[in-house]
Design a protein around this motif. Structure first.
Motif, PDB file in Angstrom:
ATOM      1  N   LEU A  53     -25.750 -19.756  96.121  1.00 53.37           N
ATOM      2  CA  LEU A  53     -27.083 -19.858  95.539  1.00 53.37           C
ATOM      3  C   LEU A  53     -27.341 -21.345  95.345  1.00 53.37           C
ATOM      4  O   LEU A  53     -26.694 -21.996  94.519  1.00 53.37           O
ATOM      5  N   LYS A  61     -30.659 -21.383  89.138  1.00 58.83           N
ATOM      6  CA  LYS A  61     -29.373 -20.895  89.649  1.00 58.83           C
ATOM      7  C   LYS A  61     -28.448 -20.423  88.534  1.00 58.83           C
ATOM      8  O   LYS A  61     -27.947 -19.306  88.549  1.00 58.83           O
ATOM      9  N   THR A  62     -28.209 -21.320  87.576  1.00 55.34           N
ATOM     10  CA  THR A  62     -27.270 -20.986  86.511  1.00 55.34           C
ATOM     11  C   THR A  62     -27.796 -19.856  85.639  1.00 55.34           C
ATOM     12  O   THR A  62     -27.025 -18.978  85.233  1.00 55.34           O
ATOM     13  N   THR A  64     -29.660 -17.449  86.602  1.00 56.29           N
ATOM     14  CA  THR A  64     -29.426 -16.230  87.383  1.00 56.29           C
ATOM     15  C   THR A  64     -27.990 -15.752  87.207  1.00 56.29           C
ATOM     16  O   THR A  64     -27.742 -14.556  86.979  1.00 56.29           O
ATOM     17  N   ALA A  65     -27.031 -16.672  87.310  1.00 51.99           N
ATOM     18  CA  ALA A  65     -25.623 -16.314  87.149  1.00 51.99           C
ATOM     19  C   ALA A  65     -25.354 -15.762  85.751  1.00 51.99           C
ATOM     20  O   ALA A  65     -24.672 -14.744  85.589  1.00 51.99           O
ATOM     21  N   ASP A 193     -19.890 -21.218  88.962  1.00 51.69           N
ATOM     22  CA  ASP A 193     -21.060 -22.038  88.652  1.00 51.69           C
ATOM     23  C   ASP A 193     -20.724 -23.524  88.775  1.00 51.69           C
ATOM     24  O   ASP A 193     -20.247 -24.142  87.833  1.00 51.69           O
ATOM     25  N   GLU A 194     -20.955 -24.070  89.960  1.00 53.39           N
ATOM     26  CA  GLU A 194     -20.711 -25.492  90.251  1.00 53.39           C
ATOM     27  C   GLU A 194     -19.361 -25.953  89.693  1.00 53.39           C
ATOM     28  O   GLU A 194     -19.292 -26.934  88.948  1.00 53.39           O
ATOM     29  N   TRP A 224     -21.380 -18.310  94.715  1.00 56.57           N
ATOM     30  CA  TRP A 224     -21.097 -19.726  94.478  1.00 56.57           C
ATOM     31  C   TRP A 224     -22.409 -20.431  94.140  1.00 56.57           C
ATOM     32  O   TRP A 224     -23.325 -20.466  94.943  1.00 56.57           O
ATOM     33  N   ILE A 225     -22.503 -20.994  92.932  1.00 58.60           N
ATOM     34  CA  ILE A 225     -23.707 -21.684  92.475  1.00 58.60           C
ATOM     35  C   ILE A 225     -23.524 -23.177  92.723  1.00 58.60           C
ATOM     36  O   ILE A 225     -22.543 -23.770  92.275  1.00 58.60           O
ATOM     37  N   THR A 226     -24.474 -23.809  93.409  1.00 63.33           N
ATOM     38  CA  THR A 226     -24.351 -25.236  93.697  1.00 63.33           C
ATOM     39  C   THR A 226     -25.704 -25.844  94.032  1.00 63.33           C
ATOM     40  O   THR A 226     -26.638 -25.143  94.413  1.00 63.33           O
TER      41      THR A 226
END
Length: 343
Positions: A53, A61-62, A64-65, A193-194, A224-226
């Motif tokens: 993501l 993004k975060t 959402t996680a 998350d990153e 994978w959040i980045t």
């Protein structure tokens, strides 16, 4: 490595999605305004698959996680949608039921391990507690498994260092400990998350390689959040690009790089270091990210987009199919390959 519930041979990959997110919507209700942080996000994640993501800071993004994990902090609240894992909607579970799922079936690695690890508890306590609670392991069995886990993620002299507190480890080591904790109960889904953002480039590469090796070994699905498109090139199977709290493009990683079908994705790719022009200049996306205090009523990228027209400024474009496995939320995605920029 011991043959235990937390680490064993590779799992078989199931054909259907292990995680299904549908129309996920999250708001932050502040005194001054309502922040529309996540706006109808839908995604599927299959067993053993990696989905990135991607988006700039503030894209959602975060949140959402955290929404998927049931960890949105106040004054935020998930106000709509569904998060299905193992046939259950996590959004409909009670707090106690969700505690039984988190760590056992879905786990998260946070961006900053120093604030995620409890500074007053030993690593042993923090690693063994989930295994004892979720897997019913004895104290001795959990400790043996914790030693095996730390060794597996590259912490030397694990038996001795298990009794240390987090401050006695380096940043890269703390992140390895967080990964070991997240995988201790062998969850079906890992949300990362990153996890490499605060680390130097060498340690980043080591953490990425570690996660890929563990995924191959365990068959875990990874979200994978980045913000780093360059990082995900050799890391994931698919990419979902977020902007303004919504997914604007989703595709297999090779297709996204080869034929992006959203102006924002094109802008992100053009800004990668390897795509500088002859003078060494990188392309920049003009303007600023949108304020999320207004309810979505148009394409959120329109104010920064050279292809935007009246239709883009008057309605939210749907996320529609471009090709098999490729979706774009752009009214003009068919025109992007000719390089024409109107307006």
């Amino acid at each position: 490595m011991s043959a235990s519930p937390s680490v064993s041979a590779s799992a078989s990959v199931a054909p259907g999605p292990v995680l299904r997110v549908r129309d996920l919507t999250t708001r932050f209700f502040t005194r001054g305004a309502t922040v529309h942080a996540v706006n109808g996000v839908s995604l599927d994640l299959r067993a053993g698959e990696s989905l990135a993501l991607v988006g700039e800071s503030g894209s959602g993004k975060t949140v959402t996680a955290l929404s998927v994990m049931g960890l949105v902090p106040a004054p935020g609240r998930v106000v709509g949608g569904a998060v299905e894992l193992g046939g259950r909607d996590l959004l409909r579970l009670s707090a106690r039921e969700l505690q039984r799922v988190r760590g056992r079936e879905i786990a998260m690695v946070f961006q900053d391990p120093m604030t995620s690890l409890n500074p007053v508890l030993t690593v042993e306590r923090q690693l063994t507690e989930p295994m004892r609670r979720h897997l019913g392991m004895t104290k001795r069995a959990a400790r043996d498994e914790a030693v095996a886990l730390l060794t597996r993620v590259g912490i030397s002299d694990a038996g001795r260092r298990l009794g240390h507190h987090p401050h006695r480890f380096s940043g890269g080591q703390r992140q390895r400990i967080m990964i070991a904790m997240a995988l201790a109960c062998r969850p079906a889904v890992l949300v990362a998350d990153e996890p490499t953002t605060a680390l130097d480039v060498t340690i980043q590469a080591q953490i990425v390689a570690l996660v890929k090796d563990l995924q191959a070994e365990l068959g875990t699905a990874i979200l994978w959040i980045t913000h780093d498109l360059a990082l995900v090139a050799g890391l994931v199977d698919r990419v979902a690009v977020m902007y303004g709290g919504a997914i604007v493009e989703e595709a297999d990683v090779d297709a996204l790089y080869a034929e992006p079908r959203h102006p924002y994705t094109r802008g992100l790719l053009a800004s990668l270091p390897g795509r500088a022009d002859a003078a060494g200049r990188l392309a920049a996306i003009p303007g600023r990210p949108p304020a999320l205090t207004a309810a979505p009523g148009a394409c959120s990228f329109a104010p920064r987009c050279g292809w935007a027209d009246d239709r883009c400024r008057g309605a939210v474009p749907p996320l529609e199919g471009v090709d098999a496995g490729h979706r774009s939320a752009c009214f003009r995605w068919r025109e992007l390959d000719d390089g024409r920029r109107d307006g």
